[in-house]
Design an enzyme around this catalytic site. Structure first.
Site, PDB file in Angstrom:
ATOM      1  N   LYS A 278      29.865 -14.960 -10.078  1.00 25.96           N
ATOM      2  CA  LYS A 278      29.320 -16.073 -10.860  1.00 25.96           C
ATOM      3  C   LYS A 278      28.101 -15.590 -11.634  1.00 25.96           C
ATOM      4  O   LYS A 278      27.601 -14.494 -11.404  1.00 25.96           O
ATOM      5  CB  LYS A 278      28.938 -17.229  -9.934  1.00 25.96           C
ATOM      6  CG  LYS A 278      30.152 -18.003  -9.439  1.00 25.96           C
ATOM      7  CD  LYS A 278      29.810 -19.370  -8.881  1.00 25.96           C
ATOM      8  CE  LYS A 278      29.239 -19.319  -7.506  1.00 25.96           C
ATOM      9  NZ  LYS A 278      29.688 -20.470  -6.666  1.00 25.96           N
ATOM     10  N   GLY A 279      27.631 -16.450 -12.529  1.00 29.12           N
ATOM     11  CA  GLY A 279      26.468 -16.090 -13.332  1.00 29.12           C
ATOM     12  C   GLY A 279      25.233 -15.914 -12.476  1.00 29.12           C
ATOM     13  O   GLY A 279      25.012 -16.642 -11.512  1.00 29.12           O
TER      14      GLY A 279
ATOM     15  N   ASN B  36      26.177  -5.765  -8.632  1.00 26.93           N
ATOM     16  CA  ASN B  36      25.218  -4.680  -8.422  1.00 26.93           C
ATOM     17  C   ASN B  36      23.986  -5.324  -7.803  1.00 26.93           C
ATOM     18  O   ASN B  36      23.314  -6.133  -8.436  1.00 26.93           O
ATOM     19  CB  ASN B  36      24.879  -3.997  -9.752  1.00 26.93           C
ATOM     20  CG  ASN B  36      23.830  -2.892  -9.600  1.00 26.93           C
ATOM     21  OD1 ASN B  36      22.866  -3.021  -8.828  1.00 26.93           O
ATOM     22  ND2 ASN B  36      24.007  -1.810 -10.333  1.00 26.93           N
TER      23      ASN B  36
ATOM     24  N   GLY C 186      21.994 -14.426 -14.167  1.00 21.96           N
ATOM     25  CA  GLY C 186      20.771 -14.299 -14.961  1.00 21.96           C
ATOM     26  C   GLY C 186      19.875 -15.516 -14.982  1.00 21.96           C
ATOM     27  O   GLY C 186      18.665 -15.390 -15.136  1.00 21.96           O
ATOM     28  N   GLU C 187      20.439 -16.700 -14.844  1.00 28.07           N
ATOM     29  CA  GLU C 187      19.634 -17.896 -15.054  1.00 28.07           C
ATOM     30  C   GLU C 187      19.374 -18.728 -13.795  1.00 28.07           C
ATOM     31  O   GLU C 187      18.588 -19.670 -13.839  1.00 28.07           O
ATOM     32  CB  GLU C 187      20.307 -18.776 -16.126  1.00 28.07           C
ATOM     33  CG  GLU C 187      20.326 -18.089 -17.487  1.00 28.07           C
ATOM     34  CD  GLU C 187      21.294 -18.726 -18.473  1.00 28.07           C
ATOM     35  OE1 GLU C 187      22.417 -19.076 -18.057  1.00 28.07           O
ATOM     36  OE2 GLU C 187      20.935 -18.860 -19.649  1.00 28.07           O
TER      37      GLU C 187
ATOM     38  N   GLY D 106      28.094 -13.281 -19.047  1.00 28.26           N
ATOM     39  CA  GLY D 106      28.505 -11.968 -19.552  1.00 28.26           C
ATOM     40  C   GLY D 106      29.136 -11.078 -18.504  1.00 28.26           C
ATOM     41  O   GLY D 106      30.205 -10.502 -18.726  1.00 28.26           O
TER      42      GLY D 106
HETATM   43 MO1  MOS Z   1      21.103 -17.383 -22.792  1.00 31.14          MO
HETATM   44  S1  MOS Z   1      19.615 -18.739 -23.088  1.00 31.14           S
HETATM   45  O1  MOS Z   1      22.487 -18.262 -23.168  1.00 31.14           O
HETATM   46  O2  MOS Z   1      20.781 -15.932 -23.443  1.00 31.14           O
END
Ligand code: MOS
Length: 718
Positions: A676-677, A605, A679-680, A499
């Site tokens: 890059k991402g 951030n 969150g995970e 996102g």
């Molecule tokens: Mo994630 S598990 O694609 O919100």
């Protein structure tokens, strides 16, 4: 991206992007004034409660509305062939399975009781008499259900390489189902004005959700407006439109009044997509000096018939280390259980626990430092297809983490009844770019960012404001960010850690267009333009934005998704370290400290990024030690269906000494903002570091997670 992007954000000079700024939505949230889906109650709103099936598979033969006679305040009982069986999978963009009167799992929504008050609706939903024709002999466990064996993904000749390997491990692991259970339960308020529908719902991907609503209801997407300005956590469970939303839409249309449906916590457990349990087999073969020559990670997961999603367990195992022969095979079992879907870091979250524990076991067998083994097997190019990697600082993360954590002094030791050990694991998570659009409006005094992107607690409001402010020479206070409205330009939504990079790139590109126009108006080259403090400078000219912008300048931009994948392979990398104490008599595991060192492109951030990484690590801890969804083996119903019975890590389980370090990185291949991402990545590998620390402390391996005291004792006694 066809080629590396120039790094404009390193030259705008404001220091706003990357700064650890507070979330602008924070005060609204802590003061309880941020309007979540169920908080906006239209006048005359009715209340719906979902009625759920009490059989594992079969047909609803009768919904006896008469059984509610005399219950004051009941308005209707809605059954409708358009109701959906389970939430849509992420980015489906079409209706999920619509079952009519069929039941496919215990707990499936089958009707909606609508009443004047929530209490009445809940009471009536319990009283409603439903008659079924239950199927006999329905398989409700993954072991007993039909097994679909997939074709293996391979590179080189695994069997030959494995046969010839000097040192081998062949290990089986099990992880149970997990549930996302976000703080805000799944909720929807539907309101029709003529043929126009306004749906407020807790959703992660508004652009796709709008299409899912339209397809489910059989109406045009133009007739649907979705509002999701604030979402109280998602973790994948709100990627797709849910049964509560479709039921609310149908009821509101039929009854001509707005309808609100909020899932109870138990319904969230029963009817929202779970993370599949996994059985995993990891086979590794190496030369005596620790070069991995054979690498295989097979798995079996489960999902209900008709769902295309299968937990991508071996996703990171396919790109993190190389070998001469690699093989990955997946089997999907089809039990009548709650359907499975994406839950934070689908694939890596549980796949890396097993895989990185197996790598540790190989190191043990080789008599090699597990850190050394990992450093030694970092491949030059993608082991499956030879693509070059974009920015990848795996080795730096491993070395930096080892240094900070005191890895060199790693020694199993004893403190009274407690055995102390240290473990580590690599972290890896695929990085994606999904098509996203955003609009930026610049006035003389500030800017407005508009996109249907969501903020599920991750910091979207903050970072999109930071990008626009950085690019346009404004302060973050001068930028207003409007999100979660399907009438705004369509973004990726929140999912797969893509996102921030995707929606952020769209905001960046729109702001860049504005900069080009400002340069033109100022009479300088775009490259010479600097913007700060509301002043534009370039080519020896200086003007205030107020002078350059008449009323408003507007730019909209779309970033296309996925291009990067063709040229190079982009992923986030890192290293996790953990120290645990294991009680010799009770088998209790206490995590004493954790460290995650990560390189994930440009940090947008520092504060929200750190929070994401910490949250992921906490979930990794919970996966290793606490979380376990259980189903009744007779009818498949979820037994652990609240947060008292399904254990997540509590404050006391989480060590005070929990550190996150970001190594500076720019991923020029990933997107125009080089991010890059995030969150995970924090969860990916974190649990393995803990399992490996338990093994170091006790000398024994636990291969079924969570490592509950009885499992730890059993291992210690073996
Ligand atoms: Mo994630 S598990 O694609 O919100």
């Amino acid at each position: 991206m066809d080629k590396a992007q120039p790094r404009l954000l390193d030259n705008t000079g404001q220091g706003i992007v990357g700064a650890p700024l507070d979330r602008p939505d924070g005060p609204l949230k802590v003061s309880g004034t941020a309007p979540y889906a169920a908080d906006v109650l239209p006048t005359g709103c009715l209340h719906g409660v979902l009625v759920r099936a009490t059989i594992s598979r079969g047909k609803v033969t009768r919904v006896d509305k008469g059984s509610l006679a005399g219950v004051e305040g009941v308005v209707d009982v809605i059954t409708d062939p358009r109701m959906i069986r389970n939430p849509a999978q992420g980015m489906a963009g079409e209706a999920p399975v619509q079952t009519g009167d069929e039941v496919h799992y215990h707990g499936q929504p089958i009707a909606l009781v609508v009443a004047e008050s929530f209490e009445t609706a809940r009471d009536a939903a319990h009283r409603l008499k439903v008659t079924y024709e239950a199927e006999d002999g329905v398989a409700v466990t993954p072991d007993t259900a039909e097994q679909e064996v997939g074709d293996p993904d391979t590179a080189g000749d695994f069997n030959a390489a494995y046969d010839g390997a000097a040192v081998k491990v062949d290990l089986d692991y099990f992880s149970p189902s997990h549930v996302a259970a976000p703080m805000e339960p799944h909720a929807a308020v539907a309101e029709w004005t003529g043929n126009q529908l306004v749906l407020r719902s807790a959703l992660q991907m508004v652009r796709f959700n709008k299409l899912e609503v339209a397809d489910s209801l059989g109406i045009s997407p133009d007739a649907v407006r979705i509002l999701a300005p604030y979402v109280g956590g998602g973790f994948g469970s709100k990627l797709g439109i849910g049964p509560e939303a479709i039921a609310a839409c149908i009821a509101a249309q039929k009854l001509g009044r707005p309808v609100r449906v909020v899932m109870s916590r138990q319904t969230v457990f029963d009817s929202v997509l779970r993370r599949s349990e996994t059985m995993q087999r990891v086979r590794l073969g190496a030369t005596k000096d620790g070069r991995i020559v054979a690498l295989s990670h097979d798995d079996r997961v489960s999902n209900i018939q008709g769902e295309g999603f299968a937990e991508p367990v071996s996703q990171a195992s396919q790109f993190i280390y190389g070998a001469d022969g690699l093989s990955f095979q997946q089997t999907v079992a089809r039990p009548a259980m709650t359907p499975s879907g994406s839950v934070r870091a689908p694939g890596e979250a549980v796949g890396m626990i097993a895989f990185e524990a197996a790598v540790d076991e190989l190191a043990e067998k080789l008599g090699m430092d597990p850190l050394e083994l990992r450093l030694k097997n970092i491949p030059d190019t993608h082991p499956m297809d030879g693509r070059p990697y974009s920015a990848r600082r795996l080795a730096d993360c491993l070395n930096d983490g080892a240094e900070r954590f005191g890895w060199a002094d790693r020694k199993m030791r004893r403190e009274g009844d407690w055995l102390i050990g240290m473990g580590m694991a690599s972290a890896a998570r695929t990085n994606m770019l999904i098509e996203s659009a955003a609009r930026v409006r610049l006035t003389g005094t500030g800017a407005i960012v508009e996109t249907d992107m969501t903020d599920i607690g991750t910091g979207t409001y903050a970072i999109l404001g930071q990008i626009a402010a950085e690019m346009l020479g404004l302060s973050v206070e001068q930028v207003e960010v409007r999100l979660g409205d399907s009438d705004l330009p369509g973004a990726s939504g929140s999912g797969g850690s893509f996102g921030a990079s995707s929606a952020g790139s769209a905001v960046f590109m729109a702001a860049k267009t504005l900069r080009e126009e400002l340069a033109k108006r100022l009479g300088c080259e775009a490259d010479d333009l600097t913007l700060s403090g509301g002043i534009a400078r370039g080519g020896n000219v200086e003007k205030s934005l107020a002078d350059l912008v008449d009323l408003e300048m507007v730019a909209e931009a779309t970033i296309e998704g996925g291009k990067t994948a063709k040229e190079s392979f982009s992923a986030g990398f890192g290293a996790h370290f953990a120290e645990v104490a294991v009680n010799e008599w009770t088998g209790e595991v206490r995590v004493r400290r954790m460290l995650g060192v990560m390189a994930m492109g440009r940090i947008l951030n520092e504060k929200t990024a750190r929070s994401q990484a910490l949250g992921g690590m906490v979930w990794g801890l919970g996966s290793a030690l606490h979380e376990e969804m259980m189903n009744d083996t007779r009818d498949g119903h979820v037994v652990t269906r609240d947060l008292a019975n399904y254990h997540v890590a509590s404050h006391l389980d989480v060590p005070r000494d929990m550190q996150v370090v970001f190594l500076e990185e720019r991923d020029d291949e990933a997107n125009p903002i080089q991010s890059k991402g995030i969150g995970e990545l924090g969860i990916s590998g974190a649990g393995a570091a803990i399992l490996n620390a338990i093994a170091h402390a006790t000398g024994k391996r636990v291969r079924t997670i969570p490592a509950l005291p009885d499992r730890v004792i059993e291992a210690m006694e073996s």
